[in-house]
Design a protein around this motif. Structure first.
Motif, short mmCIF file in Angstrom:
data_model
loop_
_atom_site.label_atom_id
_atom_site.label_comp_id
_atom_site.label_asym_id
_atom_site.label_seq_id
_atom_site.Cartn_x
_atom_site.Cartn_y
_atom_site.Cartn_z
N MET A 171 38.73 9.13 -21.09
CA MET A 171 38.68 8.04 -20.46
C MET A 171 39.60 8.16 -19.08
SD MET A 171 37.02 5.68 -21.46
CE MET A 171 37.56 4.44 -20.32
N THR A 172 40.57 8.87 -19.03
CA THR A 172 41.08 9.39 -17.94
C THR A 172 40.38 10.04 -16.67
OG1 THR A 172 43.50 9.32 -18.85
CG2 THR A 172 43.12 10.60 -16.62
N THR A 173 39.74 11.09 -17.29
CA THR A 173 38.70 11.76 -16.54
C THR A 173 37.58 10.94 -15.95
OG1 THR A 173 39.02 13.78 -17.60
CG2 THR A 173 36.75 13.46 -16.24
N VAL A 174 37.09 9.95 -16.57
CA VAL A 174 36.02 9.01 -16.21
C VAL A 174 36.77 8.08 -15.32
CG1 VAL A 174 34.22 7.33 -16.81
CG2 VAL A 174 34.62 9.30 -18.24
N PHE A 175 37.78 7.47 -15.54
CA PHE A 175 38.48 6.61 -14.64
C PHE A 175 38.76 7.15 -13.29
CE2 PHE A 175 42.60 4.81 -13.05
CZ PHE A 175 41.99 3.36 -13.01
N PHE A 176 39.33 8.32 -13.14
CA PHE A 176 39.84 8.73 -11.97
C PHE A 176 38.69 9.31 -11.24
CE2 PHE A 176 43.97 8.72 -13.46
CZ PHE A 176 45.06 9.26 -12.65
N THR A 177 37.59 9.68 -11.83
CA THR A 177 36.32 10.06 -11.08
C THR A 177 35.68 9.00 -10.30
OG1 THR A 177 35.51 11.76 -12.50
CG2 THR A 177 34.03 10.69 -11.09
N TYR A 178 35.77 7.46 -10.81
CA TYR A 178 35.06 6.57 -10.18
C TYR A 178 36.20 5.85 -9.42
CZ TYR A 178 30.82 6.98 -12.62
OH TYR A 178 29.40 7.50 -13.39
N VAL A 179 37.40 5.82 -9.61
CA VAL A 179 38.44 4.90 -9.03
C VAL A 179 39.24 5.46 -8.20
CG1 VAL A 179 40.23 3.17 -9.63
CG2 VAL A 179 37.99 3.42 -11.06
N ARG A 180 39.65 6.61 -8.45
CA ARG A 180 40.72 7.27 -7.75
C ARG A 180 40.64 8.58 -6.93
NH1 ARG A 180 46.02 5.95 -11.65
NH2 ARG A 180 45.84 3.64 -11.55
N ILE A 181 39.54 9.56 -7.26
CA ILE A 181 39.01 10.41 -6.62
C ILE A 181 38.10 10.35 -5.51
CG2 ILE A 181 38.05 12.81 -6.91
CD1 ILE A 181 39.04 12.96 -9.82
N PRO A 182 38.28 10.55 -4.28
CA PRO A 182 37.21 10.32 -3.33
C PRO A 182 35.77 11.09 -3.81
CG PRO A 182 39.12 11.29 -2.26
CD PRO A 182 39.30 11.57 -3.89
N GLU A 183 34.66 10.34 -3.25
CA GLU A 183 33.42 10.89 -3.92
C GLU A 183 33.18 12.28 -3.52
OE1 GLU A 183 29.12 8.98 -3.82
OE2 GLU A 183 30.59 8.03 -2.84
N PRO A 184 33.46 12.74 -2.31
CA PRO A 184 32.98 14.22 -2.02
C PRO A 184 33.74 15.27 -3.02
CG PRO A 184 33.58 13.17 -0.02
CD PRO A 184 34.17 12.16 -1.13
N GLU A 185 34.98 14.83 -3.74
CA GLU A 185 35.38 15.62 -4.62
C GLU A 185 35.34 15.47 -5.89
OE1 GLU A 185 39.66 15.41 -3.50
OE2 GLU A 185 39.33 15.05 -1.33
N ARG A 186 34.33 14.67 -6.50
CA ARG A 186 34.14 14.12 -7.77
C ARG A 186 33.42 15.47 -8.56
NH1 ARG A 186 32.69 8.00 -6.84
NH2 ARG A 186 34.50 7.16 -6.16
N ASP A 187 33.82 15.70 -9.85
CA ASP A 187 33.24 16.72 -10.60
C ASP A 187 32.34 15.93 -11.68
OD1 ASP A 187 32.57 18.56 -12.39
OD2 ASP A 187 34.70 19.40 -12.84
N TRP A 188 31.04 15.86 -11.22
CA TRP A 188 30.13 14.96 -12.14
C TRP A 188 29.75 15.78 -13.21
CZ3 TRP A 188 30.18 10.09 -11.10
CH2 TRP A 188 30.28 9.78 -9.91
N THR A 189 29.83 16.98 -13.32
CA THR A 189 29.49 17.43 -14.78
C THR A 189 30.67 17.18 -15.81
OG1 THR A 189 28.48 19.51 -13.61
CG2 THR A 189 29.32 19.88 -16.01
#
Length: 208
Positions: free
Chosen positions: A110-128
């Motif tokens: 849940m932390t991984t999903v939350f940080f991806t959508y809320v706290r990590i800038p889009e260009p830095e997101r690890d979608w895999t």
């Protein structure tokens, strides 16, 4: 007065604030962590060498960190007869089981999903990694959905600190812009949490 160190948008701080509302406990909250800093300062490290939040301080100088330990302590010290942390040994063990499950199982994906959508800038997101974490979280939520069944709350008829520890994450599960399998029991439990003023005040706001 009880002093709580930690920013209001920390999931672990939210747990403590919500419990205080449920028990009617007065407190002073001091911003720390994230953009507020302070946790690496010597005076804070003397209280909590992990440099994390929350940390609580009692008027007599007693200090405690680790959010689920704080939930147990505050209930036992302020409301030892409250069903929010059951006195019955086996019901308490069930409550403890879900508190540990929150830390050992649901927290990481849940932390991984939350940080991806809320706290990590889009260009830095690890979608895999994020898609993998979402699938893992869905499997875990399905486990809780089956465990709740027809019960109003995680361990039975009454809200406990197990609901408090997990409630922050279920709000994120339903608030994030992700695909979710139908889980009627989980959704019903979340709706019951949304009827509690303390949950609305401290846990169910916009994701930040």
């Amino acid at each position: 007065m009880l002093r709580i160190w930690g920013r209001a948008n920390s999931s672990n701080v939210m747990k403590v604030l919500w419990l205080c509302e449920e028990l009617g406990l007065p407190f002073e909250r001091i911003d720390a962590g994230g953009a507020f800093g302070r946790t690496r300062e010597p005076d804070y490290l003397a209280k909590n060498p992990n440099a994390l939040v929350p940390t609580i301080e009692e008027p007599d100088g007693f200090v405690l960190w680790e959010s689920n330990a704080i939930l147990r302590y505050l209930t036992r010290s302020r409301a030892p007869q409250s069903p929010i942390y059951p006195a019955d040994l086996r019901v308490a063990a069930d409550c403890d089981r879900w508190l540990d499950w929150q830390i050992s199982a649901i927290n990481r994906p849940m932390t991984t999903v939350f940080f991806t959508y809320v706290r990590i800038p889009e260009p830095e997101r690890d979608w895999t990694s994020t898609h993998k974490a979402r699938a893992e979280a869905e499997t875990l939520w399905a486990m809780l959905d089956r465990a709740i069944g027809r019960k109003p709350f995680v361990t039975g008829d009454r809200l406990t600190i197990a609901d408090i520890a997990l409630g922050i994450y279920v709000h994120r599960w339903f608030a994030l812009p992700i695909e979710r399998a139908e889980m009627p029991a989980l959704r019903g439990w979340y709706d019951r949490l949304l009827a509690r003023p303390g949950f609305i005040k401290h846990c169910a706001g916009p994701l930040t």
